[in-house]
Design an enzyme around this catalytic site. Structure first.
Site, PDB file in Angstrom:
ATOM      1  N   ASP A 153       0.807  -1.224   0.000  1.00 21.42           N
ATOM      2  CA  ASP A 153       0.000   0.000   0.000  1.00 21.42           C
ATOM      3  C   ASP A 153       0.837   1.269   0.000  1.00 21.42           C
ATOM      4  O   ASP A 153       0.332   2.362   0.303  1.00 21.42           O
ATOM      5  CB  ASP A 153      -0.929   0.011   1.235  1.00 21.42           C
ATOM      6  N   SER A 190       1.852   3.330  -2.164  1.00 18.10           N
ATOM      7  CA  SER A 190       1.399   4.505  -2.910  1.00 18.10           C
ATOM      8  C   SER A 190       0.304   5.241  -2.140  1.00 18.10           C
ATOM      9  O   SER A 190       0.221   6.469  -2.198  1.00 18.10           O
ATOM     10  CB  SER A 190       0.928   4.103  -4.298  1.00 18.10           C
ATOM     11  N   LYS A 191      -0.484   4.500  -1.370  1.00 18.51           N
ATOM     12  CA  LYS A 191      -1.530   5.150  -0.562  1.00 18.51           C
ATOM     13  C   LYS A 191      -0.912   5.938   0.593  1.00 18.51           C
ATOM     14  O   LYS A 191      -1.380   7.000   0.972  1.00 18.51           O
ATOM     15  CB  LYS A 191      -2.459   4.102   0.041  1.00 18.51           C
ATOM     16  N   TYR A 192       0.151   5.360   1.169  1.00 19.46           N
ATOM     17  CA  TYR A 192       0.747   6.000   2.348  1.00 19.46           C
ATOM     18  C   TYR A 192       1.309   7.380   2.041  1.00 19.46           C
ATOM     19  O   TYR A 192       1.367   8.248   2.900  1.00 19.46           O
ATOM     20  CB  TYR A 192       1.876   5.129   2.915  1.00 19.46           C
ATOM     21  N   ASN A 230       0.011   9.626   0.546  1.00 18.50           N
ATOM     22  CA  ASN A 230      -1.009  10.661   0.706  1.00 18.50           C
ATOM     23  C   ASN A 230      -1.687  10.591   2.067  1.00 18.50           C
ATOM     24  O   ASN A 230      -2.611  11.332   2.341  1.00 18.50           O
ATOM     25  CB  ASN A 230      -2.070  10.515  -0.384  1.00 18.50           C
TER      26      ASN A 230
END
Ligand code: GLU
Length: 520
Positions: A257, A259-261, A263
């Protein structure tokens, strides 16, 4: 009294997961609290990887944090080898024993048959449990299969007429209906053994008393308990600890995850810092090293004490209020009954505040030692300068005071060590190339040049006097001076900056900045 023996059994994945490190820490703490033994065992049954290379960062994480292991890679021990890939003989002996006692069997079912069984179960909306066709084979058919060279796996015969119960140290009483468990494959057609079986053999042969591991392994536990019983082993005590979640979420922290972190408002700062710092020291960026990995914390200049303080409090607490904990205090007080059942979040802000605390405990020399590698790796000082300019590095570190949070922060003030400074373009425009500022800087420069003593009091008196005289706010000159002489809005107090830059360079840098502003 039996000696407490715990183990951490990482698969060599090439990096140490920060959540995995928390599991390892709890095992280590429980062993140390009881004057017991902590074992590292490498689950390298997946032989695709180069184990040595993939294990390196894992062992380094333990070494950096100061978590020693009593048995395992590099140190050996009486229950070795400590690599599953080298323990085949033990597993095979276990398989033979179960086969001989009728507690395991060769299963000749083909993958197609099993697939069809699964589909059938699905159609009937029933949980799939393997059909024990091979148990019904006549001796003759079995012989025929063997003669044909038909491949078989070995399955453990789950005693399905019972309940499996454990008293988990964290989750309390847990029970399963063995009637719902499929006979697990314990040996593949190629003769290699599987995790569930190898782990049981290893835990027993290494006399593990406490299996402390992530809660996702709870589902493996009934099978492992039944295997222990079938092999006549003493059962270890189990403690399934909650997983570590990504900051501000209820989801397990995972590299998937990332890429989520980037943001995630609670996490973003850590990624941003990686993108600022790592390129400067030749370590890629947040793609290569990120806060899911223990190495991130080491490379960006966190202190082991801060990371340990934070990990200790991720799912465990001494009481409701104590936040700052030394490792010694945690060792003294660590008990499994204070481990929480709910997922525990990684908390970057807390970690940062722990870091501030533990940084404050360091001597000046320790801080210099922590900062120097950054200046060296970024090519700001060479080896000889690291020695000759040590005292100066100390002055810079002192002037930063508690602004120095991570060792990498020293790179924010590289301007103290460089001949040519880089201007932050945005700040230069806002603070220097601004109406009235170049003139103000020029006058200040002339007066500084005429000073017979270059000290903070004189510099401050000059600045105040000039601003009063010109009827402008002090801030105008303060900011202009900071950007002109350091290039950056970040750093120690202005007068400390000017003293560290030195009179000659202050004059030179103001000249350069004024000329630059006038040409814009
Ligand atoms: N290699 C397993 C893992 O990394 C070990 C599980 C266990 O502790 O039994 O999850």
């Amino acid at each position: 009294m039996t000696t407490v023996r715990t183990r951490f059994a990482p698969s060599p994945t090439g990096y140490m997961h920060i959540g995995g490190m928390r599991t390892a820490l709890f095992n280590w703490l429980w062993a140390r609290h009881n004057n017991g033994v902590f074992i590292l065992r490498v689950d390298d049954t997946d032989r695709e990887r180069n184990v040595e290379e993939a294990l390196g960062p894992i062992l380094q994480a333990f070494k950096w944090l100061g978590l020693d292991w009593d048995e395992g890679p590099e140190v050996g021990g009486p229950h070795g080898p400590y690599f599953q890939s080298e323990r085949d003989d033990l597993y095979k002996a276990g398989v033979e024993k179960l086969l001989a006692e009728g507690k395991a069997y060769h299963d000749y079912d083909t993958p197609e048959q099993i697939k069809a069984d699964r589909e059938e179960a699905q159609k009937e909306k029933k949980q799939y449990i393997n059909i024990r066709r091979s148990l019904e084979l006549t001796e003759e058919t079995r012989k025929q299969y063997e003669d044909e060279g038909r491949p078989s796996v070995v399955r453990f015969l789950i005693p399905r007429d019972q309940k499996v119960e454990i008293n988990d140290e964290v989750r309390g009483h847990v029970e399963w209906d063995a009637g719902l468990i499929s006979d697990p494959v314990i040996q593949r057609t190629d003769g290699s053994c599987l995790y569930n079986f190898a782990t049981v053999v290893d835990d027993a042969s290494m006399n593990i008393t406490h299996v402390i591991r992530a809660e996702e392994h709870l589902s493996n536990t009934p099978t492992q308990v039944l295997l222990h019983q079938a092999l006549g082993n003493t059962l270890p005590t189990f403690a399934h600890i909650p997983f570590v979640t990504a900051p501000g979420t209820t989801k397990k922290l995972s590299k998937r995850d990332l890429s989520k972190y980037k943001n995630n408002p609670n996490f973003k700062k850590m990624f941003d810092r990686a993108d600022q710092v790592f390129p400067l020291i030749g370590l890629g960026d947040s793609e290569t090293l990120n806060p899911v990995m223990v190495e991130y914390y080491e490379r960006i200049g966190y202190l082991p004490a801060a990371v340990l303080n934070s990990l200790s409090r991720t799912g465990w607490s001494l009481d409701d209020k104590t936040e700052i904990l030394s490792l010694d205090t945690v060792v003294k007080n660590f008990t499994l009954d204070r481990v929480v059942k709910n997922p525990a979040g990684l908390d970057p802000d807390k970690l940062f505040s722990f870091q501030g605390h533990w940084m404050g405990e360091l001597s000046l020399d320790e801080k210099i030692d922590g900062c120097l590698p950054y200046l060296l790796k970024a090519g700001i000082l060479n080896e000889a300068e690291a020695v000759s300019k040590r005292a100066f590095v100390g002055q810079v570190v002192e002037s930063l005071g508690d602004r120095l949070k991570l060792f990498a922060d020293i790179l924010d003030v590289a301007y103290f060590f460089q001949d040519e400074i880089e201007y932050s373009e945005k700040d230069f425009k806002k603070r220097v190339a601004k109406e009235g500022v170049p003139e103000l800087l020029t006058t200040y420069r002339e007066r500084v040049a005429a000073l017979d003593e270059f000290n903070a009091e004189q510099l401050e008196a000059l600045l105040k006097g000039l601003c009063e005289e010109k009827e402008v706010s002090g801030g105008l000159l303060i900011h202009g001076l900071r950007i002109s002489t350091t290039g950056s809005p970040v750093g120690p107090g202005l007068y400390d900056c000017l003293l560290l830059v030195g009179k000659e360079n202050v004059l030179k840098r103001i000249d350069t900045a004024v000329a630059r502003a006038n040409s814009m």
